[in-house]
Design a protein around this motif. Structure first.
Motif, PDB file in Angstrom:
ATOM      1  N   GLU A  80      39.626  83.429  84.998  1.00 39.89           N
ATOM      2  CA  GLU A  80      40.513  84.282  86.032  1.00 39.89           C
ATOM      3  C   GLU A  80      41.341  85.345  85.407  1.00 39.89           C
ATOM      4  O   GLU A  80      41.489  86.285  85.949  1.00 39.89           O
ATOM      5  CB  GLU A  80      41.657  83.053  86.411  1.00 39.89           C
ATOM      6  CG  GLU A  80      41.278  82.004  87.347  1.00 39.89           C
ATOM      7  CD  GLU A  80      40.446  81.018  86.420  1.00 39.89           C
ATOM      8  OE1 GLU A  80      40.832  80.688  85.067  1.00 39.89           O
ATOM      9  OE2 GLU A  80      39.862  79.943  86.984  1.00 39.89           O
ATOM     10  N   THR A  81      41.525  85.512  84.142  1.00 43.29           N
ATOM     11  CA  THR A  81      42.290  86.405  83.283  1.00 43.29           C
ATOM     12  C   THR A  81      41.238  87.246  82.538  1.00 43.29           C
ATOM     13  O   THR A  81      41.891  88.151  81.797  1.00 43.29           O
ATOM     14  CB  THR A  81      43.535  85.801  82.491  1.00 43.29           C
ATOM     15  OG1 THR A  81      42.932  84.832  81.604  1.00 43.29           O
ATOM     16  CG2 THR A  81      44.436  84.966  83.485  1.00 43.29           C
ATOM     17  N   HIS A  82      40.137  86.679  82.095  1.00 36.51           N
ATOM     18  CA  HIS A  82      39.156  87.310  81.386  1.00 36.51           C
ATOM     19  C   HIS A  82      39.810  87.185  79.918  1.00 36.51           C
ATOM     20  O   HIS A  82      39.476  88.401  79.351  1.00 36.51           O
ATOM     21  CB  HIS A  82      38.688  88.860  81.767  1.00 36.51           C
ATOM     22  CG  HIS A  82      37.916  88.819  83.065  1.00 36.51           C
ATOM     23  ND1 HIS A  82      36.821  88.417  83.495  1.00 36.51           N
ATOM     24  CD2 HIS A  82      38.580  89.176  84.397  1.00 36.51           C
ATOM     25  CE1 HIS A  82      36.578  88.417  84.784  1.00 36.51           C
ATOM     26  NE2 HIS A  82      37.506  88.898  85.136  1.00 36.51           N
ATOM     27  N   THR A  83      40.354  86.256  79.372  1.00 41.41           N
ATOM     28  CA  THR A  83      40.882  86.088  78.155  1.00 41.41           C
ATOM     29  C   THR A  83      40.341  84.862  77.338  1.00 41.41           C
ATOM     30  O   THR A  83      39.824  83.879  78.102  1.00 41.41           O
ATOM     31  CB  THR A  83      42.414  86.344  78.207  1.00 41.41           C
ATOM     32  OG1 THR A  83      42.777  85.056  78.816  1.00 41.41           O
ATOM     33  CG2 THR A  83      42.911  87.522  78.473  1.00 41.41           C
ATOM     34  N   PHE A  84      40.633  84.669  76.309  1.00 41.66           N
ATOM     35  CA  PHE A  84      40.408  83.453  75.488  1.00 41.66           C
ATOM     36  C   PHE A  84      41.774  82.752  75.509  1.00 41.66           C
ATOM     37  O   PHE A  84      42.877  83.369  75.166  1.00 41.66           O
ATOM     38  CB  PHE A  84      39.955  83.754  73.928  1.00 41.66           C
ATOM     39  CG  PHE A  84      38.361  84.352  74.083  1.00 41.66           C
ATOM     40  CD1 PHE A  84      37.442  83.410  74.236  1.00 41.66           C
ATOM     41  CD2 PHE A  84      38.259  85.679  73.743  1.00 41.66           C
ATOM     42  CE1 PHE A  84      36.039  84.201  74.222  1.00 41.66           C
ATOM     43  CE2 PHE A  84      36.919  86.256  73.808  1.00 41.66           C
ATOM     44  CZ  PHE A  84      36.039  85.529  74.212  1.00 41.66           C
ATOM     45  N   SER A  85      41.800  81.545  75.823  1.00 39.36           N
ATOM     46  CA  SER A  85      43.054  80.697  75.635  1.00 39.36           C
ATOM     47  C   SER A  85      43.037  79.998  74.331  1.00 39.36           C
ATOM     48  O   SER A  85      42.365  79.188  74.193  1.00 39.36           O
ATOM     49  CB  SER A  85      43.039  79.848  76.775  1.00 39.36           C
ATOM     50  OG  SER A  85      43.028  80.481  78.125  1.00 39.36           O
ATOM     51  N   MET A  86      43.950  80.535  73.504  1.00 36.67           N
ATOM     52  CA  MET A  86      43.770  79.869  72.056  1.00 36.67           C
ATOM     53  C   MET A  86      45.296  79.200  72.119  1.00 36.67           C
ATOM     54  O   MET A  86      46.332  79.375  72.886  1.00 36.67           O
ATOM     55  CB  MET A  86      43.976  80.764  70.947  1.00 36.67           C
ATOM     56  CG  MET A  86      42.789  81.636  70.969  1.00 36.67           C
ATOM     57  SD  MET A  86      41.086  80.705  70.458  1.00 36.67           S
ATOM     58  CE  MET A  86      40.018  82.055  70.548  1.00 36.67           C
ATOM     59  N   PRO A  87      45.303  78.100  71.080  1.00 37.61           N
ATOM     60  CA  PRO A  87      46.667  77.482  71.054  1.00 37.61           C
ATOM     61  C   PRO A  87      47.713  78.241  70.872  1.00 37.61           C
ATOM     62  O   PRO A  87      48.989  77.869  71.086  1.00 37.61           O
ATOM     63  CB  PRO A  87      46.235  76.541  69.543  1.00 37.61           C
ATOM     64  CG  PRO A  87      44.742  76.400  69.722  1.00 37.61           C
ATOM     65  CD  PRO A  87      44.329  77.722  70.388  1.00 37.61           C
ATOM     66  N   CYS A  88      47.471  79.454  70.197  1.00 38.39           N
ATOM     67  CA  CYS A  88      48.853  80.402  69.851  1.00 38.39           C
ATOM     68  C   CYS A  88      49.203  81.276  70.874  1.00 38.39           C
ATOM     69  O   CYS A  88      49.789  82.246  70.773  1.00 38.39           O
ATOM     70  CB  CYS A  88      48.654  80.888  68.526  1.00 38.39           C
ATOM     71  SG  CYS A  88      47.081  81.720  68.276  1.00 38.39           S
ATOM     72  N   GLY A  89      47.951  81.337  71.933  1.00 38.93           N
ATOM     73  CA  GLY A  89      48.202  82.437  72.872  1.00 38.93           C
ATOM     74  C   GLY A  89      47.045  82.799  73.576  1.00 38.93           C
ATOM     75  O   GLY A  89      46.050  82.343  73.528  1.00 38.93           O
ATOM     76  N   GLU A  90      46.919  83.908  74.539  1.00 38.87           N
ATOM     77  CA  GLU A  90      45.780  84.422  75.149  1.00 38.87           C
ATOM     78  C   GLU A  90      45.339  85.455  74.536  1.00 38.87           C
ATOM     79  O   GLU A  90      46.264  86.430  74.336  1.00 38.87           O
ATOM     80  CB  GLU A  90      45.732  84.580  76.712  1.00 38.87           C
ATOM     81  CG  GLU A  90      45.939  83.378  77.357  1.00 38.87           C
ATOM     82  CD  GLU A  90      46.071  83.691  78.977  1.00 38.87           C
ATOM     83  OE1 GLU A  90      46.274  84.828  79.266  1.00 38.87           O
ATOM     84  OE2 GLU A  90      45.924  82.696  79.634  1.00 38.87           O
ATOM     85  N   PHE A  91      43.981  85.819  74.260  1.00 43.86           N
ATOM     86  CA  PHE A  91      43.605  86.978  73.450  1.00 43.86           C
ATOM     87  C   PHE A  91      42.365  87.511  74.306  1.00 43.86           C
ATOM     88  O   PHE A  91      41.514  86.767  75.075  1.00 43.86           O
ATOM     89  CB  PHE A  91      43.170  86.702  72.069  1.00 43.86           C
ATOM     90  CG  PHE A  91      44.346  86.208  71.177  1.00 43.86           C
ATOM     91  CD1 PHE A  91      45.033  86.902  70.591  1.00 43.86           C
ATOM     92  CD2 PHE A  91      44.370  84.861  71.262  1.00 43.86           C
ATOM     93  CE1 PHE A  91      45.947  86.582  69.658  1.00 43.86           C
ATOM     94  CE2 PHE A  91      45.553  84.289  70.372  1.00 43.86           C
ATOM     95  CZ  PHE A  91      46.164  85.190  69.770  1.00 43.86           C
ATOM     96  N   THR A  92      42.402  88.992  74.278  1.00 41.76           N
ATOM     97  CA  THR A  92      41.310  89.604  74.744  1.00 41.76           C
ATOM     98  C   THR A  92      40.285  90.382  74.027  1.00 41.76           C
ATOM     99  O   THR A  92      41.044  90.697  73.057  1.00 41.76           O
ATOM    100  CB  THR A  92      41.601  90.163  76.190  1.00 41.76           C
ATOM    101  OG1 THR A  92      40.300  90.749  76.707  1.00 41.76           O
ATOM    102  CG2 THR A  92      42.271  91.373  75.964  1.00 41.76           C
ATOM    103  N   ILE A  93      39.280  90.781  74.122  1.00 44.58           N
ATOM    104  CA  ILE A  93      38.716  91.701  73.365  1.00 44.58           C
ATOM    105  C   ILE A  93      38.706  93.211  73.893  1.00 44.58           C
ATOM    106  O   ILE A  93      38.144  93.283  75.121  1.00 44.58           O
ATOM    107  CB  ILE A  93      36.892  91.241  73.149  1.00 44.58           C
ATOM    108  CG1 ILE A  93      37.000  89.912  72.402  1.00 44.58           C
ATOM    109  CG2 ILE A  93      36.190  92.036  72.287  1.00 44.58           C
ATOM    110  CD1 ILE A  93      35.382  89.338  72.043  1.00 44.58           C
ATOM    111  N   THR A  94      39.056  94.049  73.186  1.00 49.31           N
ATOM    112  CA  THR A  94      39.127  95.315  73.552  1.00 49.31           C
ATOM    113  C   THR A  94      38.041  96.209  73.054  1.00 49.31           C
ATOM    114  O   THR A  94      37.321  96.043  72.288  1.00 49.31           O
ATOM    115  CB  THR A  94      40.567  95.915  73.410  1.00 49.31           C
ATOM    116  OG1 THR A  94      40.512  95.956  71.790  1.00 49.31           O
ATOM    117  CG2 THR A  94      41.780  95.207  73.508  1.00 49.31           C
TER     118      THR A  94
END
Length: 68
Positions: A35-49
């Motif tokens: 949905e957000t095109h991010t990785f959901s990690m325990p410390c937050g959401e991340f994306t590859i730029t």
């Protein structure tokens, strides 16, 4: 290859193999949120730029756009 060199991406042609780690790829696939095109990690959401990819591959990402 001359077009890649001209655009500053000549080193990409030299990449021959990647040492993929199946457990790392599986972990990233499990954490991918479509949905957000991010990785959901325990410390937050991340994306590859584009900047991340450029840094890893040593590519130039400034200048004119190159299209096929």
């Amino acid at each position: 290859m001359p077009y890649l060199q001209f655009a500053g991406f000549g080193d990409v042609a030299l990449i021959r193999r990647f040492d993929l780690k199946a457990n790392l790829i599986s972990a990233l696939v499990e954490r991918w949120c479509t949905e957000t095109h991010t990785f959901s990690m325990p410390c937050g959401e991340f994306t590859i730029t584009l900047e991340d990819v450029a840094m890893q591959l040593g590519l130039r990402v400034v200048g004119a756009v190159v299209t096929g």
